[in-house]
Write a protein that holds these residues in place. Structure first.
Motif, PDB file in Angstrom:
ATOM      1  N   GLY A 156       0.812  -1.240   0.107  1.00  0.00           N
ATOM      2  CA  GLY A 156      -0.010  -0.004  -0.067  1.00  0.00           C
ATOM      3  C   GLY A 156       0.853   1.318   0.001  1.00  0.00           C
ATOM      4  N   THR A 157       2.112   1.124  -0.106  1.00  0.00           N
ATOM      5  CA  THR A 157       2.837   2.360   0.119  1.00  0.00           C
ATOM      6  C   THR A 157       3.653   2.797  -1.142  1.00  0.00           C
ATOM      7  OG1 THR A 157       4.775   1.083   0.939  1.00  0.00           O
ATOM      8  CG2 THR A 157       3.317   1.946   2.577  1.00  0.00           C
ATOM      9  N   ALA A 158       3.601   1.747  -2.136  1.00  0.00           N
ATOM     10  CA  ALA A 158       4.441   2.129  -3.240  1.00  0.00           C
ATOM     11  C   ALA A 158       4.180   3.402  -3.952  1.00  0.00           C
ATOM     12  CB  ALA A 158       4.555   0.768  -4.088  1.00  0.00           C
ATOM     13  N   ASP A 159       5.035   4.135  -4.584  1.00  0.00           N
ATOM     14  CA  ASP A 159       4.670   5.437  -5.378  1.00  0.00           C
ATOM     15  C   ASP A 159       3.621   6.098  -4.665  1.00  0.00           C
ATOM     16  OD1 ASP A 159       6.666   4.650  -7.262  1.00  0.00           O
ATOM     17  OD2 ASP A 159       5.099   3.268  -8.055  1.00  0.00           O
ATOM     18  N   GLN A 160       3.648   6.443  -3.309  1.00  0.00           N
ATOM     19  CA  GLN A 160       2.653   7.176  -2.825  1.00  0.00           C
ATOM     20  C   GLN A 160       3.345   8.419  -2.105  1.00  0.00           C
ATOM     21  OE1 GLN A 160      -0.514   6.664  -3.181  1.00  0.00           O
ATOM     22  NE2 GLN A 160      -0.691   4.325  -3.530  1.00  0.00           N
ATOM     23  N   TYR A 161       2.420   9.598  -2.094  1.00  0.00           N
ATOM     24  CA  TYR A 161       2.830  10.481  -1.501  1.00  0.00           C
ATOM     25  C   TYR A 161       2.836  10.381   0.014  1.00  0.00           C
ATOM     26  CZ  TYR A 161       1.845  12.995  -5.753  1.00  0.00           C
ATOM     27  OH  TYR A 161       1.953  13.342  -7.153  1.00  0.00           O
ATOM     28  N   HIS A 162       3.910  11.045   0.712  1.00  0.00           N
ATOM     29  CA  HIS A 162       4.068  10.899   2.279  1.00  0.00           C
ATOM     30  C   HIS A 162       2.915  11.319   2.946  1.00  0.00           C
ATOM     31  CE1 HIS A 162       8.673   9.513   2.130  1.00  0.00           C
ATOM     32  NE2 HIS A 162       7.846   9.017   1.310  1.00  0.00           N
ATOM     33  N   ILE A 163       2.613  12.638   2.450  1.00  0.00           N
ATOM     34  CA  ILE A 163       1.349  13.345   3.435  1.00  0.00           C
ATOM     35  C   ILE A 163       0.093  12.571   3.197  1.00  0.00           C
ATOM     36  CG2 ILE A 163      -0.249  15.526   3.280  1.00  0.00           C
ATOM     37  CD1 ILE A 163       2.452  17.008   2.573  1.00  0.00           C
ATOM     38  N   ARG A 164      -0.332  11.888   2.171  1.00  0.00           N
ATOM     39  CA  ARG A 164      -1.433  11.073   2.071  1.00  0.00           C
ATOM     40  C   ARG A 164      -1.478   9.596   2.565  1.00  0.00           C
ATOM     41  NH1 ARG A 164      -3.461  11.825  -3.769  1.00  0.00           N
ATOM     42  NH2 ARG A 164      -5.216  10.726  -2.911  1.00  0.00           N
ATOM     43  N   HIS A 165      -0.105   9.031   2.424  1.00  0.00           N
ATOM     44  CA  HIS A 165      -0.167   7.586   2.795  1.00  0.00           C
ATOM     45  C   HIS A 165       1.091   7.502   3.897  1.00  0.00           C
ATOM     46  CE1 HIS A 165      -3.286   6.454   0.064  1.00  0.00           C
ATOM     47  NE2 HIS A 165      -2.695   7.160  -0.718  1.00  0.00           N
ATOM     48  N   VAL A 166       1.061   6.489   4.713  1.00  0.00           N
ATOM     49  CA  VAL A 166       1.911   6.144   5.539  1.00  0.00           C
ATOM     50  C   VAL A 166       3.151   5.481   4.845  1.00  0.00           C
ATOM     51  CG1 VAL A 166       2.622   4.841   7.631  1.00  0.00           C
ATOM     52  CG2 VAL A 166       0.313   5.769   7.364  1.00  0.00           C
ATOM     53  N   THR A 167       4.235   5.653   5.105  1.00  0.00           N
ATOM     54  CA  THR A 167       5.419   4.771   4.648  1.00  0.00           C
ATOM     55  C   THR A 167       5.796   3.932   5.695  1.00  0.00           C
ATOM     56  OG1 THR A 167       7.003   6.512   5.850  1.00  0.00           O
ATOM     57  CG2 THR A 167       6.691   6.775   3.575  1.00  0.00           C
ATOM     58  N   TRP A 168       5.150   2.787   5.547  1.00  0.00           N
ATOM     59  CA  TRP A 168       5.186   1.573   6.591  1.00  0.00           C
ATOM     60  C   TRP A 168       6.309   1.112   6.700  1.00  0.00           C
ATOM     61  CZ3 TRP A 168       1.046   1.297   9.575  1.00  0.00           C
ATOM     62  CH2 TRP A 168      -0.230   1.932   9.084  1.00  0.00           C
TER      63      TRP A 168
END
Length: 584
Positions: A156-168
């Motif tokens: 769920g963290t691939a290529d996601q913005y850090h503000i919108r998604h957790v860097t697990w």
């Protein structure tokens, strides 16, 4: 869900040149462990005072730390790792109050007692972290990234913005356990309903309750939902409470053990310690339960699988006393792991509080007049319209004591700070007095070489006052005033200005032989009584100089006392000077 309300630090006294000399103790207990005697005048008077204080609080609905509700039923227990002459229970003092409003309930118990069952809510976190430390390699897991155990979150963290998604993959297991993960707070929370008004646009989104509000909450569904939640903050930046963080810990415990989380707790903690009235979710038999209204309204029936590792446990003050003693005594963990468990992880924005695993730590005492005394606490307050239970657990490792408070109210969850602060006011002072008095009795007095050692004249006199630690008044070695020698080594101009105070290091070993006693190591802190502080800053840097000055390969600040089975010192060894002195 759960809210923390932090206890307030007693008034802070600054260290400045305007004040008389104040010692700079080592962190930790200022005196050796003491035996708790409930019949001792100091302790007995404090307990009587505590009973009278709570009686008055109930009679007037107010106390020294604020008002209290007349609708609150509560149970309190004080427990110790050394019961001494305490009653034949897991605790040495108990207090129970049954609110008249409880009689309106048609179910459960009508009288609060040591065996009354309450929902303990957020205190579940302590058991979750405890079970985590008991499975696998102890606290070594705390530095592991959580994706090592929950790889589903990586997707769920691939290529996601850090503000919108957790860097697990940047979050560690220890950060989950210490409120430092930055993960969103709740999974099963309800959206706040706002009345339409100026500036408010009605929301078109429909928030679905997690897991259909039922007892089942599969990890797949939970992780899929959580993987796409926005973070509160980057991991390791600031404390932020999260129930979801503890649910993730529950999944990690289960996967490492190969068993459901509840079964792990039952097997590794509840059954081992005999916590017969403690359960995950409400017990089937509710006859001993304190249920202030209906089961539904009080929160007694709360049974979300997503809450299992965060707010699910029900218990009694008796069982919590047994659990608290086991934590303090390292009954289930090795001592080194417990020592690390009882340490802060981060500050909070309140200088009186720090954060631990999962502790909220408040600093008692009044530095520099007394040594610091850290109280490791967990407070659970279910919150408005979410339940009617509150609970509080406090552990004081320096004294080997703790307290448990459980409550239920007919209208709103009680603020138990008013109750906990009273305990701190009355009991901590009495325990400090007891520790000082027993240390003086067990270690104070004159120590000198045996009469047969005519070629060596060495002695010390150990005394105590109202400041932290024992102190050495007279110090003779080989017929000379050794205080003068130490003052010269330390660069102190006047030997009389040298303070030599002794603090226990908690290094202790049993003497060899049947019926022998033990040996306990102390370290001395050398201070110049006339040295000015840094422009009024309460500087205390004794830890920088421990073990600094050595002679013949041993530290000059090392003192080892030999004690008999009753704890009374019979002799002291000063390894650097190659002398052993007998107590007169």
């Amino acid at each position: 869900m759960m809210n923390f309300i932090y206890m307030v630090l007693p008034s802070f006294v600054t260290f400045s040149s305007a004040l008389s000399f104040r010692p700079c103790p080592l962190l930790g207990p200022a005196f050796p462990p003491f035996s708790l005697n409930a019949n001792d005048d100091t302790v007995a008077n404090a307990l009587q005072n505590l009973t009278e204080t709570f009686d008055n609080m109930i009679a007037t609905n107010t106390g020294s730390h604020g008002d209290v509700s007349p609708n609150t039923t509560f149970s309190i227990a004080l427990f110790s790792t050394d019961r001494g002459t305490a009653e034949d229970e897991a605790f040495f003092w108990q207090y129970h109050h049954t609110s008249p409003a409880l009689n309106q309930s048609l179910i459960g118990s009508r009288t609060a007692s040591k065996d009354s069952i309450y929902r303990i809510g957020g205190l579940t976190e302590a058991f979750t972290v405890w079970s985590l430390l008991l499975t696998g390699d102890g606290d070594q897991i705390l530095d592991d990234p959580i994706t090592k155990y929950l790889p589903e979150l990586v997707n769920g963290t691939a290529d996601q913005y850090h503000i919108r998604h957790v860097t697990w993959d940047e979050i560690t297991v220890g950060q989950l356990a210490s409120h430092m993960s930055g993960v969103a707070r709740d999974y099963c929370s309800k959206d706040v309903t706002l009345e339409t008004g100026p500036g408010i646009t009605p929301s078109q989104d429909i928030h679905k309750p997690c897991c259909g509000n039922g007892p089942k909450c599969g990890s797949d569904e939970f992780l899929q939902y959580l993987a796409n939640q926005a973070p509160v903050a980057p991991p390791g930046v600031t404390p932020s409470y999260s129930n979801m963080a503890f649910q993730l810990l529950g999944y990690i415990v289960a996967r490492r053990a190969g068993q459901p989380f509840g079964e792990v707790l039952q097997r590794d903690i509840f059954d081992v310690l005999g916590l017969t009235e403690t359960s995950i979710f409400a017990p089937v038999n509710s006859s001993a339960g304190i249920i202030p209204t209906s089961k539904e309204a009080s929160g007694w029936l709360a049974h979300h699988g997503g809450d299992e590792a965060s707010t699910s446990i029900f218990s009694t003050v008796k069982d919590l006393s047994i659990a608290g003693q086991a934590i303090l005594n390292s009954t289930l963990l090795d001592r080194s792991t417990t020592n690390r468990w009882f340490k802060p992880v981060s500050h909070t924005s309140n200088p009186a509080n720090s954060i631990g695993l999962p502790w909220v730590i408040y600093s008692g005492g009044s530095y520099p007049n007394t040594s610091m005394v850290d109280v490791y606490t967990i407070l659970s307050n279910e919150g408005y319209k979410e339940g009617l239970y509150s609970s509080y657990l406090g552990l004081v490792p320096d004294f080997g004591v703790g307290f448990a408070i459980l409550s239920a109210d007919t209208e709103t969850p009680a603020d138990l700070n008013a109750h906990a602060d009273v305990i701190g006011d009355v009991i901590l002072g009495a325990l400090m007095t007891t520790a000082t008095k027993q240390a003086g009795e067990n270690f104070g007095g004159a120590y000198k070489t045996a009469s047969s050692s005519t070629n060596l004249n060495s002695s010390i006199t150990v005394e105590y006052d109202d400041l932290p630690g024992l102190y050495i008044e007279e110090f003779i070695n080989n017929g000379t005033d050794f205080r003068e020698t130490l003052a010269e080594v330390l660069g102190i101009e006047t030997p009389a200005d040298l303070s030599i105070r002794l603090y226990p290091t908690q290094l202790e070993e049993e003497e060899q032989g049947s019926g022998a006693g033990s040996r306990q190591a102390f370290r001395a802190v050398f201070q110049d009584k006339t040295e000015l502080a840094d422009n009024g800053t309460p500087t205390c840097v004794s830890w920088l100089n421990i073990d600094k000055y050595r002679y013949g390969g041993r530290a000059l600040d090392e003192f080892i006392f030999s004690q008999d089975q009753s704890g009374r010192a019979a002799s002291v060894e000063i390894p650097a000077l190659r002398v052993a002195l007998r107590r007169g």
